[in-house]
Enzyme design. Structure first.
Site, PDB file in Angstrom:
ATOM      1  N   CYS A  74      -1.206  15.251  -5.677  1.00  0.00           N
ATOM      2  CA  CYS A  74      -1.719  14.524  -6.831  1.00  0.00           C
ATOM      3  C   CYS A  74      -2.781  13.519  -6.413  1.00  0.00           C
ATOM      4  O   CYS A  74      -2.640  12.832  -5.410  1.00  0.00           O
ATOM      5  CB  CYS A  74      -0.572  13.798  -7.533  1.00  0.00           C
ATOM      6  N   LYS A 129       0.852  -1.179   0.000  1.00  0.00           N
ATOM      7  CA  LYS A 129       0.000   0.000   0.000  1.00  0.00           C
ATOM      8  C   LYS A 129       0.891   1.233   0.000  1.00  0.00           C
ATOM      9  O   LYS A 129       1.854   1.302   0.742  1.00  0.00           O
ATOM     10  CB  LYS A 129      -0.883   0.010   1.252  1.00  0.00           C
ATOM     11  N   CYS A 135      -4.349  11.787  -9.295  1.00  0.00           N
ATOM     12  CA  CYS A 135      -4.518  10.963 -10.498  1.00  0.00           C
ATOM     13  C   CYS A 135      -3.435   9.893 -10.623  1.00  0.00           C
ATOM     14  O   CYS A 135      -3.519   9.029 -11.485  1.00  0.00           O
ATOM     15  CB  CYS A 135      -4.514  11.837 -11.756  1.00  0.00           C
ATOM     16  N   HIS A 151      -2.778  15.548 -14.381  1.00  0.00           N
ATOM     17  CA  HIS A 151      -4.197  15.207 -14.447  1.00  0.00           C
ATOM     18  C   HIS A 151      -4.872  15.824 -15.677  1.00  0.00           C
ATOM     19  O   HIS A 151      -5.833  15.266 -16.184  1.00  0.00           O
ATOM     20  CB  HIS A 151      -4.922  15.630 -13.158  1.00  0.00           C
ATOM     21  N   CYS A 153       1.427  17.344  -6.996  1.00  0.00           N
ATOM     22  CA  CYS A 153       0.804  17.492  -8.311  1.00  0.00           C
ATOM     23  C   CYS A 153       1.743  18.246  -9.250  1.00  0.00           C
ATOM     24  O   CYS A 153       2.370  19.226  -8.857  1.00  0.00           O
ATOM     25  CB  CYS A 153      -0.509  18.260  -8.172  1.00  0.00           C
TER      26      CYS A 153
END
Length: 122
Positions: A86, A69, A88, A101, A97
């Site tokens: 982020c 995980k 995506c 995306h 990010c």
């Protein structure tokens, strides 16, 4: 016990068991590849246009794949005034990010955007 004969049936011609339908080797060498190509084409087209039932697509395609995980934790004091994370999983600077995306949304029709955390002005 014999079956009764109807009058006039004995004069009718008997049907041929061999109707004369024949396929030559030349015709067979054409028919078989065409049939195989048609079946293969049908299969590939049906696979292309169908979505796998019950199988969901993965979100994380490349980050920390050896971990069971992926978890990131940050203290609010370490963030500064604002942090953009982020969601995506396409960012090259993950967990931050980098705008990936936008391309992901164009390609997939998705609407994912970043998680923005900022300190409230006093």
């Amino acid at each position: 016990m014999s079956s009764p004969q109807l009058p006039g049936l004995s004069s009718l011609p008997k049907p041929l068991l061999n109707s004369g339908f024949r396929i030559s080797k030349d015709q067979l060498t054409t028919i078989v590849p065409v049939a195989v190509a048609a079946m293969l084409g049908t299969y590939l087209i049906s696979r292309y246009f169908s979505t796998p039932s019950g199988q969901k697509s993965k979100v994380n395609l490349s980050l920390n794949k050896d971990s069971a995980k992926v978890v990131h934790s940050f203290d609010i004091e370490d963030i500064g005034s604002k942090a953009v994370y982020c969601r995506c999983w396409r960012s090259k600077k993950f967990p931050y990010c980098d705008g990936s995306h936008s391309k992901h949304n164009e390609e997939t029709g998705d609407n994912v955007g970043p998680l923005i955390i900022k300190k409230r002005d006093a």
